[in-house]
Write a protein that holds these residues in place. Sequence first.
Motif, PDB file in Angstrom:
ATOM      1  N   VAL A  24      -7.200  36.766  51.416  1.00  0.00           N
ATOM      2  CA  VAL A  24      -7.533  35.511  52.107  1.00  0.00           C
ATOM      3  C   VAL A  24      -9.025  35.430  52.402  1.00  0.00           C
ATOM      4  N   LYS A  25      -9.664  36.553  52.644  1.00  0.00           N
ATOM      5  CA  LYS A  25     -11.115  36.497  52.833  1.00  0.00           C
ATOM      6  C   LYS A  25     -11.791  36.082  51.536  1.00  0.00           C
ATOM      7  N   ILE A  74     -14.828  34.367  62.670  1.00  0.00           N
ATOM      8  CA  ILE A  74     -13.523  33.772  62.415  1.00  0.00           C
ATOM      9  C   ILE A  74     -12.923  33.334  63.738  1.00  0.00           C
ATOM     10  N   LEU A 113     -11.474  32.272  53.083  1.00  0.00           N
ATOM     11  CA  LEU A 113     -12.392  32.301  54.225  1.00  0.00           C
ATOM     12  C   LEU A 113     -13.866  32.435  53.843  1.00  0.00           C
ATOM     13  N   VAL A 163      -3.585  31.384  57.128  1.00  0.00           N
ATOM     14  CA  VAL A 163      -4.812  30.800  56.596  1.00  0.00           C
ATOM     15  C   VAL A 163      -4.381  29.871  55.466  1.00  0.00           C
ATOM     16  N   VAL A 181      -8.155  30.882  61.583  1.00  0.00           N
ATOM     17  CA  VAL A 181      -6.904  31.587  61.286  1.00  0.00           C
ATOM     18  C   VAL A 181      -5.912  31.257  62.393  1.00  0.00           C
ATOM     19  N   LYS A 186     -14.363  29.038  59.630  1.00  0.00           N
ATOM     20  CA  LYS A 186     -13.297  29.986  59.323  1.00  0.00           C
ATOM     21  C   LYS A 186     -12.281  29.980  60.465  1.00  0.00           C
TER      22      LYS A 186
END
Length: 172
Positions: A43-44, A109, A48, A81, A56, A54
């Motif tokens: 997901v990063k 984040i 993201l 996400v 979550v 960013k």
Amino acid sequence: MVKLVHALDFPRSEVYYDVIKKMNFKVTYTLRAKRVERWICAVKRDILDAAKIKVVGFDCEFTDPREGRANQCAAVLQLSVAQETLVFHIVHADEVPQLLIDFLADKNIRFCGAAIHNDVNMLHTYGIIGIPSAINLHQILRNPVPNKQTLGFYYLENHYIGTGLEQKKFNK
């Protein structure tokens, strides 16, 4: 919900895929630290890193205090996400990965949840001492159900997004 993968190298991890009203969701359920690390890296990398803001989604479910535990703690950690969701059954996990602790400590984040500070406190048992950029949605969104003080995601999603979700009741 259709199971996509039963990971052979992590037999206590599963990945599910679901389509709700033309929206694709991928849910990774796991007890394994390695699967959590893979989810975070993906997901990063895929979402993201390219995002200007960013965000979550964050939620925890707790152990039942009636089950004889001396101290109630987080049982399940849920992170979302975009269409990717991680459901980490942390109470039965093989370990809590340092990558997860670092991810939750990332000040770039924003971790958003309903009554999130209660969830953060319940994670202390696992060495997750704080989430510096935790945002409690109750403090920034108007309460759509005035006679209910603490609203979960179901109420907030149904009101603000119009999802029409129903919270399941479990009989003991």
